[in-house]
Motif scaffolding. Structure first.
Motif, PDB file in Angstrom:
ATOM      1  N   GLU A 102       0.815  -1.213   0.000  1.00 20.32           N
ATOM      2  CA  GLU A 102       0.000   0.000   0.000  1.00 20.32           C
ATOM      3  C   GLU A 102       0.854   1.271   0.000  1.00 20.32           C
ATOM      4  OE1 GLU A 102      -2.799  -0.086   3.168  1.00 20.32           O
ATOM      5  OE2 GLU A 102      -3.789  -1.915   2.482  1.00 20.32           O
ATOM      6  N   GLN A 103       1.867   1.326   0.843  1.00 20.41           N
ATOM      7  CA  GLN A 103       2.618   2.562   1.013  1.00 20.41           C
ATOM      8  C   GLN A 103       3.703   2.737  -0.035  1.00 20.41           C
ATOM      9  OE1 GLN A 103       4.009   2.611   5.088  1.00 20.41           O
ATOM     10  NE2 GLN A 103       1.975   2.148   5.894  1.00 20.41           N
ATOM     11  N   LYS A 104       4.396   1.650  -0.373  1.00 16.23           N
ATOM     12  CA  LYS A 104       5.526   1.770  -1.289  1.00 16.23           C
ATOM     13  C   LYS A 104       5.120   1.662  -2.756  1.00 16.23           C
ATOM     14  CE  LYS A 104       9.337   0.068   1.592  1.00 16.23           C
ATOM     15  NZ  LYS A 104      10.416  -0.967   1.672  1.00 16.23           N
ATOM     16  N   PHE A 105       4.208   0.734  -3.049  1.00 19.60           N
ATOM     17  CA  PHE A 105       4.059   0.356  -4.445  1.00 19.60           C
ATOM     18  C   PHE A 105       2.742   0.781  -5.102  1.00 19.60           C
ATOM     19  CE2 PHE A 105       7.065  -2.963  -2.763  1.00 19.60           C
ATOM     20  CZ  PHE A 105       8.189  -2.322  -3.250  1.00 19.60           C
ATOM     21  N   LEU A 106       1.696   1.095  -4.327  1.00 17.56           N
ATOM     22  CA  LEU A 106       0.488   1.624  -4.966  1.00 17.56           C
ATOM     23  C   LEU A 106       0.776   2.913  -5.730  1.00 17.56           C
ATOM     24  CD1 LEU A 106      -2.525   0.969  -2.550  1.00 17.56           C
ATOM     25  CD2 LEU A 106      -1.726  -0.362  -4.506  1.00 17.56           C
ATOM     26  N   PRO A 107       1.570   3.846  -5.181  1.00 22.31           N
ATOM     27  CA  PRO A 107       1.909   5.043  -5.965  1.00 22.31           C
ATOM     28  C   PRO A 107       2.671   4.698  -7.251  1.00 22.31           C
ATOM     29  CG  PRO A 107       2.363   5.410  -3.651  1.00 22.31           C
ATOM     30  CD  PRO A 107       2.077   3.954  -3.796  1.00 22.31           C
ATOM     31  N   VAL A 108       3.508   3.671  -7.213  1.00 22.28           N
ATOM     32  CA  VAL A 108       4.231   3.233  -8.409  1.00 22.28           C
ATOM     33  C   VAL A 108       3.256   2.731  -9.459  1.00 22.28           C
ATOM     34  CG1 VAL A 108       5.865   1.524  -9.297  1.00 22.28           C
ATOM     35  CG2 VAL A 108       6.316   2.672  -7.127  1.00 22.28           C
ATOM     36  N   ARG A 135       2.575  -3.317 -21.607  1.00 24.08           N
ATOM     37  CA  ARG A 135       3.578  -2.419 -21.034  1.00 24.08           C
ATOM     38  C   ARG A 135       3.412  -2.215 -19.526  1.00 24.08           C
ATOM     39  NH1 ARG A 135       6.223   0.459 -24.982  1.00 24.08           N
ATOM     40  NH2 ARG A 135       5.435   0.153 -27.085  1.00 24.08           N
ATOM     41  N   PHE A 136       2.177  -2.133 -19.100  1.00 21.53           N
ATOM     42  CA  PHE A 136       1.872  -1.721 -17.728  1.00 21.53           C
ATOM     43  C   PHE A 136       2.522  -2.608 -16.661  1.00 21.53           C
ATOM     44  CE2 PHE A 136      -1.690  -1.654 -14.383  1.00 21.53           C
ATOM     45  CZ  PHE A 136      -1.086  -0.646 -13.654  1.00 21.53           C
ATOM     46  N   PRO A 137       2.255  -3.922 -16.618  1.00 18.23           N
ATOM     47  CA  PRO A 137       2.827  -4.715 -15.524  1.00 18.23           C
ATOM     48  C   PRO A 137       4.342  -4.795 -15.555  1.00 18.23           C
ATOM     49  CG  PRO A 137       1.747  -6.141 -17.131  1.00 18.23           C
ATOM     50  CD  PRO A 137       1.395  -4.738 -17.492  1.00 18.23           C
ATOM     51  N   VAL A 138       4.945  -4.813 -16.750  1.00 14.86           N
ATOM     52  CA  VAL A 138       6.404  -4.864 -16.834  1.00 14.86           C
ATOM     53  C   VAL A 138       7.005  -3.560 -16.321  1.00 14.86           C
ATOM     54  CG1 VAL A 138       8.379  -5.184 -18.358  1.00 14.86           C
ATOM     55  CG2 VAL A 138       6.297  -6.470 -18.762  1.00 14.86           C
ATOM     56  N   ASN A 139       6.400  -2.437 -16.686  1.00 20.49           N
ATOM     57  CA  ASN A 139       6.877  -1.145 -16.186  1.00 20.49           C
ATOM     58  C   ASN A 139       6.760  -1.066 -14.666  1.00 20.49           C
ATOM     59  OD1 ASN A 139       7.384  -0.402 -18.797  1.00 20.49           O
ATOM     60  ND2 ASN A 139       5.871   1.226 -18.893  1.00 20.49           N
ATOM     61  N   VAL A 140       5.644  -1.578 -14.138  1.00 18.12           N
ATOM     62  CA  VAL A 140       5.445  -1.558 -12.686  1.00 18.12           C
ATOM     63  C   VAL A 140       6.517  -2.385 -11.989  1.00 18.12           C
ATOM     64  CG1 VAL A 140       3.931  -2.371 -10.821  1.00 18.12           C
ATOM     65  CG2 VAL A 140       2.974  -1.079 -12.731  1.00 18.12           C
ATOM     66  N   ILE A 141       6.759  -3.597 -12.474  1.00 22.81           N
ATOM     67  CA  ILE A 141       7.751  -4.471 -11.835  1.00 22.81           C
ATOM     68  C   ILE A 141       9.148  -3.862 -11.929  1.00 22.81           C
ATOM     69  CG2 ILE A 141       8.878  -6.723 -11.985  1.00 22.81           C
ATOM     70  CD1 ILE A 141       6.080  -7.800 -12.893  1.00 22.81           C
ATOM     71  N   ALA A 142       9.492  -3.335 -13.101  1.00 17.36           N
ATOM     72  CA  ALA A 142      10.796  -2.690 -13.260  1.00 17.36           C
ATOM     73  C   ALA A 142      10.939  -1.521 -12.285  1.00 17.36           C
ATOM     74  CB  ALA A 142      10.987  -2.219 -14.694  1.00 17.36           C
ATOM     75  N   ASP A 143       9.878  -0.721 -12.162  1.00 19.04           N
ATOM     76  CA  ASP A 143       9.896   0.423 -11.252  1.00 19.04           C
ATOM     77  C   ASP A 143      10.008  -0.036  -9.795  1.00 19.04           C
ATOM     78  OD1 ASP A 143       9.967   3.128 -10.984  1.00 19.04           O
ATOM     79  OD2 ASP A 143       7.964   3.509 -11.764  1.00 19.04           O
ATOM     80  N   MET A 144       9.262  -1.074  -9.438  1.00 16.61           N
ATOM     81  CA  MET A 144       9.328  -1.609  -8.078  1.00 16.61           C
ATOM     82  C   MET A 144      10.738  -2.086  -7.740  1.00 16.61           C
ATOM     83  SD  MET A 144       5.772  -3.806  -7.848  1.00 16.61           S
ATOM     84  CE  MET A 144       6.234  -4.613  -6.322  1.00 16.61           C
ATOM     85  N   GLY A 356       2.106 -13.186  -5.974  1.00 13.98           N
ATOM     86  CA  GLY A 356       1.811 -11.847  -6.475  1.00 13.98           C
ATOM     87  C   GLY A 356       0.346 -11.570  -6.744  1.00 13.98           C
ATOM     88  N   ALA A 357      -0.558 -12.382  -6.190  1.00 15.32           N
ATOM     89  CA  ALA A 357      -1.983 -12.218  -6.489  1.00 15.32           C
ATOM     90  C   ALA A 357      -2.507 -10.847  -6.075  1.00 15.32           C
ATOM     91  CB  ALA A 357      -2.793 -13.326  -5.808  1.00 15.32           C
ATOM     92  N   LEU A 358      -2.113 -10.369  -4.898  1.00 14.12           N
ATOM     93  CA  LEU A 358      -2.604  -9.065  -4.444  1.00 14.12           C
ATOM     94  C   LEU A 358      -1.980  -7.924  -5.237  1.00 14.12           C
ATOM     95  CD1 LEU A 358      -2.783  -9.540  -0.572  1.00 14.12           C
ATOM     96  CD2 LEU A 358      -4.658  -9.534  -2.235  1.00 14.12           C
ATOM     97  N   LEU A 359      -0.742  -8.106  -5.695  1.00 12.78           N
ATOM     98  CA  LEU A 359      -0.150  -7.113  -6.587  1.00 12.78           C
ATOM     99  C   LEU A 359      -0.932  -7.048  -7.888  1.00 12.78           C
ATOM    100  CD1 LEU A 359       2.095  -5.159  -7.540  1.00 12.78           C
ATOM    101  CD2 LEU A 359       3.421  -7.179  -8.244  1.00 12.78           C
ATOM    102  N   ALA A 360      -1.277  -8.204  -8.443  1.00 15.45           N
ATOM    103  CA  ALA A 360      -2.068  -8.224  -9.673  1.00 15.45           C
ATOM    104  C   ALA A 360      -3.419  -7.564  -9.459  1.00 15.45           C
ATOM    105  CB  ALA A 360      -2.258  -9.673 -10.137  1.00 15.45           C
ATOM    106  N   LYS A 361      -4.049  -7.839  -8.332  1.00 12.40           N
ATOM    107  CA  LYS A 361      -5.347  -7.217  -8.019  1.00 12.40           C
ATOM    108  C   LYS A 361      -5.214  -5.700  -7.965  1.00 12.40           C
ATOM    109  CE  LYS A 361      -9.068  -7.340  -4.546  1.00 12.40           C
ATOM    110  NZ  LYS A 361      -8.983  -6.004  -3.941  1.00 12.40           N
ATOM    111  N   ALA A 362      -4.161  -5.215  -7.313  1.00  5.27           N
ATOM    112  CA  ALA A 362      -3.953  -3.769  -7.222  1.00  5.27           C
ATOM    113  C   ALA A 362      -3.722  -3.166  -8.597  1.00  5.27           C
ATOM    114  CB  ALA A 362      -2.773  -3.469  -6.305  1.00  5.27           C
ATOM    115  N   GLU A 363      -2.912  -3.825  -9.428  1.00  6.39           N
ATOM    116  CA  GLU A 363      -2.655  -3.320 -10.780  1.00  6.39           C
ATOM    117  C   GLU A 363      -3.942  -3.264 -11.591  1.00  6.39           C
ATOM    118  OE1 GLU A 363       1.830  -4.621 -11.979  1.00  6.39           O
ATOM    119  OE2 GLU A 363       0.421  -6.252 -11.732  1.00  6.39           O
TER     120      GLU A 363
END
Length: 408
Positions: A102-108, A135-144, A356-363
């Motif tokens: 929530e704090q670190k990666f939702l803004p990403v 593009r979206f999930p790969v960019n998110v993972i790279a950014d994370m 990574g299920a909750l990460l996928a849900k957030a994305e």
């Protein structure tokens, strides 16, 4: 037990074009069949795939990943069991749930979604696959991970080669070679970055992995590299296809699209039903540890078992009218759809449930929300008909849409 000749072959062009009729035949007449070309036992009913994944009796292992995953990733958490698996999962899981997420990666996630949408929001046209989903999930993972998003073409090429390797059921030597090259190239790219991050940690996920410790155990450079490789491939391919699948399904059902547009709390329902109806991953393999009796026959010890998620998720014994896409269906529990208690099989189940299920849900929730804001009257391009492609993983390859541009 039946043989593959009695039902449509999973390597045939007819199956690739539309596997769902074949899945129906398998569930009814050959719930367990020997497939000679892949040297595996294929299971298609929900109760059997659920049993394999949950593995409460210790009947199945992930030893198959030694030849299916390790050549392209190195040894990953998916191959581990017992304490080794529990400790490795405890090292990586906190970043994908709770306050870290929530704090670190939702803004990403929000930033990466907005940046992609900004590139086409004023045009009135977009291909939701090419312009966003891939593009979206790969960019998110790279950014994370704190990697350079300018390397996106390399990341995409690598994970595409890895997914092709995993789905290389026909044993194409060129696909095998490309996958094996990816392991070498990714290691040459990642290991220097991992060593640098150990010396100069930041607040990114890679730094977290470098410093994480549980019961005196820390991840080696090779452990971290293998996990990052797995994260890029699994997180990129599945979320990519899930987002495109949600829009493909909703655009084919305008009444449900209108409902989601009006009530965004329905997005998790649309995601869960998409995972059931058109899962991104159609096959996951396991290996039998002992002789096991399933619907239709017996699997000997030491055999590869191919679990057909795409078939099990449309089992008439489990779901009412399973070929119907319905975000309001009562036999799919949204509140547990992104946990190990899910009553669909798209994330697997049991101890190897997708970390990574909750990460996928957030994305998905953030991406779909922002896309609907930018495209309030989104519709398919004139004359376009959606079509899925793929056997091991499956999804739409293109989704051109039109919409009235809005400011924002």
């Amino acid at each position: 037990m039946s043989t593959a000749q009695q039902v449509p072959d999973i390597l045939s062009p007819e199956f690739a074009a539309d596997p769902y009729p074949a899945y129906r035949v398998m569930r009814e007449t050959a719930p367990l069949l020997w497939h000679e070309a892949t040297k595996s036992y294929v299971v298609s009913r929900y109760e059997d795939v659920e049993r394999v994944f949950k593995d409460k009796a210790g009947e199945f292992t992930t030893d198959n990943y030694a030849w299916q995953l390790e050549p392209v990733h190195g040894k990953t958490i998916l191959q581990m069991s017992g304490r080794e698996h529990a400790v490795r999962r405890a090292l990586v899981a906190p970043a994908f749930r709770g306050s870290d997420l929530e704090q670190k990666f939702l803004p990403v996630i929000e930033r990466n979604s907005r940046e992609l949408i900004d590139a086409f929001r004023h045009k009135g046209t977009a291909d939701l696959v090419d312009d966003f989903a891939t593009r979206f999930p790969v960019n998110v993972i790279a950014d994370m991970l704190g990697l350079d998003k300018a390397d996106h073409p390399r990341f995409h090429r690598w994970y595409t080669a890895v997914i092709a390797f995993l789905g290389n059921l026909a044993g194409d030597p060129e696909v095998t070679a490309a996958g094996e090259r990816t392991r070498v190239e990714f290691a040459e790219y990642m290991l220097p970055i991992i060593r640098e991050r150990r010396e100069n940690p930041g607040d990114d996920l890679l730094s977290v992995l470098c410093s994480a410790e549980v019961d005196g155990v820390r991840m080696s450079d090779e452990d971290i590299k293998a996990f990052c490789s797995l994260l890029l491939a699994a997180g990129g391919e599945t979320t990519d296809k899930a987002i495109a699948g949600i829009f493909a399904n909703l655009l084919a059902h305008p009444d449900q699209l209108a409902a989601v547009r009006a009530d965004r709390s329905l997005i998790p329902r649309a995601f869960a039903e998409t995972l059931r109806h058109t899962p991104p991953v159609h096959m996951i393999m396991r290996q039998s540890a002992t002789e096991v009796t399933l619907s239709g026959g017996t699997v000997p010890a030491g055999a590869t078992v191919t679990c057909l998620i795409g078939a099990a998720n449309r089992d008439e014994r489990r779901y009412a009218d399973p070929d119907r896409f319905d975000i309001f269906r009562e036999d799919l529990t949204t509140t547990t759809a992104f946990s190990a208690a899910a009553d669909h099989l798209a994330f697997a189940l049991g101890r190897h449930f997708c970390v990574g299920a909750l990460l996928a849900k957030a994305e998905v929730e953030i991406g779909v929300n922002q896309l609907l804001d930018a495209m309030p009257d989104v519709r398919l391009a004139d004359g376009f008909r959606t079509a899925e492609q793929g056997v091991f993983t499956r999804g739409v390859q293109s989704l051109p849409v039109r919409f009235t541009p809005v400011q924002g």
